[in-house]
Design a protein around this motif. Structure first.
Motif, PDB file in Angstrom:
ATOM      1  N   LYS A 108      -3.807   7.878   2.681  1.00  0.00           N
ATOM      2  CA  LYS A 108      -2.672   8.852   2.179  1.00  0.00           C
ATOM      3  C   LYS A 108      -1.728   9.055   3.439  1.00  0.00           C
ATOM      4  CE  LYS A 108      -4.958  10.995  -1.402  1.00  0.00           C
ATOM      5  NZ  LYS A 108      -5.748  11.990  -1.839  1.00  0.00           N
ATOM      6  N   ARG A 109      -2.259   8.954   5.036  1.00  0.00           N
ATOM      7  CA  ARG A 109      -1.478   9.236   6.079  1.00  0.00           C
ATOM      8  C   ARG A 109      -0.660   7.837   6.251  1.00  0.00           C
ATOM      9  NH1 ARG A 109      -6.020  12.223   9.828  1.00  0.00           N
ATOM     10  NH2 ARG A 109      -6.222  14.469   8.387  1.00  0.00           N
ATOM     11  N   SER A 110      -0.864   6.722   5.812  1.00  0.00           N
ATOM     12  CA  SER A 110      -0.509   5.663   6.134  1.00  0.00           C
ATOM     13  C   SER A 110       0.609   5.309   5.279  1.00  0.00           C
ATOM     14  CB  SER A 110      -1.422   4.358   6.110  1.00  0.00           C
ATOM     15  OG  SER A 110      -2.475   4.598   7.345  1.00  0.00           O
ATOM     16  N   LYS A 111       1.898   5.938   5.742  1.00  0.00           N
ATOM     17  CA  LYS A 111       3.366   5.846   4.922  1.00  0.00           C
ATOM     18  C   LYS A 111       3.658   4.229   4.776  1.00  0.00           C
ATOM     19  CE  LYS A 111       2.562  10.049   3.955  1.00  0.00           C
ATOM     20  NZ  LYS A 111       1.959  10.580   2.711  1.00  0.00           N
ATOM     21  N   ASN A 112       3.178   3.688   5.802  1.00  0.00           N
ATOM     22  CA  ASN A 112       3.821   2.311   5.684  1.00  0.00           C
ATOM     23  C   ASN A 112       3.051   1.249   4.574  1.00  0.00           C
ATOM     24  OD1 ASN A 112       5.365   2.926   7.813  1.00  0.00           O
ATOM     25  ND2 ASN A 112       3.935   1.924   9.475  1.00  0.00           N
ATOM     26  N   LEU A 113       1.892   1.736   4.145  1.00  0.00           N
ATOM     27  CA  LEU A 113       1.241   0.854   3.109  1.00  0.00           C
ATOM     28  C   LEU A 113       1.906   1.299   1.851  1.00  0.00           C
ATOM     29  CD1 LEU A 113      -2.495   1.607   3.735  1.00  0.00           C
ATOM     30  CD2 LEU A 113      -1.380  -0.206   3.980  1.00  0.00           C
ATOM     31  N   ALA A 117      -1.807   0.116  -2.516  1.00  0.00           N
ATOM     32  CA  ALA A 117      -2.655  -0.331  -1.241  1.00  0.00           C
ATOM     33  C   ALA A 117      -3.223   1.116  -0.876  1.00  0.00           C
ATOM     34  CB  ALA A 117      -2.249  -0.860  -0.234  1.00  0.00           C
ATOM     35  N   ARG A 118      -2.411   2.048  -1.200  1.00  0.00           N
ATOM     36  CA  ARG A 118      -3.069   3.298  -0.609  1.00  0.00           C
ATOM     37  C   ARG A 118      -3.999   3.839  -1.807  1.00  0.00           C
ATOM     38  NH1 ARG A 118       2.292   4.595   1.004  1.00  0.00           N
ATOM     39  NH2 ARG A 118       2.630   5.548  -1.075  1.00  0.00           N
ATOM     40  N   LYS A 119      -3.774   3.435  -3.025  1.00  0.00           N
ATOM     41  CA  LYS A 119      -4.667   3.864  -4.040  1.00  0.00           C
ATOM     42  C   LYS A 119      -5.811   3.228  -4.162  1.00  0.00           C
ATOM     43  CE  LYS A 119      -5.056   3.983  -9.129  1.00  0.00           C
ATOM     44  NZ  LYS A 119      -4.108   3.555 -10.633  1.00  0.00           N
ATOM     45  N   TRP A 120      -5.774   1.681  -3.782  1.00  0.00           N
ATOM     46  CA  TRP A 120      -7.200   0.834  -3.822  1.00  0.00           C
ATOM     47  C   TRP A 120      -7.940   0.806  -2.434  1.00  0.00           C
ATOM     48  CZ3 TRP A 120      -9.547  -0.440  -8.164  1.00  0.00           C
ATOM     49  CH2 TRP A 120      -9.043  -0.053  -9.485  1.00  0.00           C
ATOM     50  N   LEU A 121      -7.334   0.903  -1.321  1.00  0.00           N
ATOM     51  CA  LEU A 121      -7.988   0.661  -0.289  1.00  0.00           C
ATOM     52  C   LEU A 121      -9.205   1.589   0.042  1.00  0.00           C
ATOM     53  CD1 LEU A 121      -7.672  -1.126   2.065  1.00  0.00           C
ATOM     54  CD2 LEU A 121      -6.414   0.822   3.369  1.00  0.00           C
ATOM     55  N   PRO A 122      -9.220   2.832  -0.413  1.00  0.00           N
ATOM     56  CA  PRO A 122     -10.350   3.508  -0.241  1.00  0.00           C
ATOM     57  C   PRO A 122     -11.426   2.853  -0.934  1.00  0.00           C
ATOM     58  CG  PRO A 122      -8.697   4.981  -0.558  1.00  0.00           C
ATOM     59  CD  PRO A 122      -8.120   3.436  -0.765  1.00  0.00           C
TER      60      PRO A 122
END
Length: 153
Positions: A108-113, A117-122
């Motif tokens: 969530k802190r990685s705004k460049n993603l 990706a922010r949803k599925w990376l974890p």
């Protein structure tokens, strides 16, 4: 030819049912909570099945004589249930939950993603961690059981 009996709960694909809750925890960010809870039901059903299987086999063991079958079976039931709950459900579920949660905070802190990706990376990180935590947890639970339950019961 080896006549050693195959342990259905430890040496077949059924063993993966014991990891259902870890998969549920890894998928927690993208699936309904009810499905996560269901994954715990699958894992606990696996634990109970293994416990019953080992307890019955101990009770029916012809090498245990003199009316000690009930005592031996009770010890086996306790050992298998405690070990499986710790090594298959409680500890790995907690660890995967925390890994997935932490990865979610970072994504969530990685705004460049991209948002996908922010949803599925974890979830991907949580799933990738499962095979890495299994053996260390199993060994740690064996160590703890050898120094507690197995030592005194």
């Amino acid at each position: 030819m080896d006549n050693k009996e195959i342990d259905l709960y430890r040496n077949t694909a059924l063993r993966y049912c014991g990891y259902a809750n870890e998969v549920g925890e890894a998928l927690r960010p993208v699936i309904p909570k009810k499905v996560v809870h269901l994954s715990y039901g699958v894992a606990i059903a696996y634990v109970i099945g293994d416990c019953i299987d080992k307890t019955v086999k101990t009770y029916q063991n012809p090498k245990i004589l003199g009316g000690h079958q009930i005592t031996a079976a009770a010890k086996t039931a306790g050992d298998v249930f405690i070990w499986q709950m710790l090594a298959s459900v409680i500890i790995p579920g907690f660890i995967i939950n925390r890994i997935t949660w932490g990865a979610g905070i970072l994504s969530k802190r990685s705004k460049n993603l991209p948002s996908i990706a922010r949803k599925w990376l974890p979830t991907c990180i949580g799933l990738a961690a499962i095979p890495l935590i299994i053996r260390p947890i199993d060994n740690a639970v064996d160590h703890a059981m050898d120094r507690t339950y197995r030592k005194y019961v």
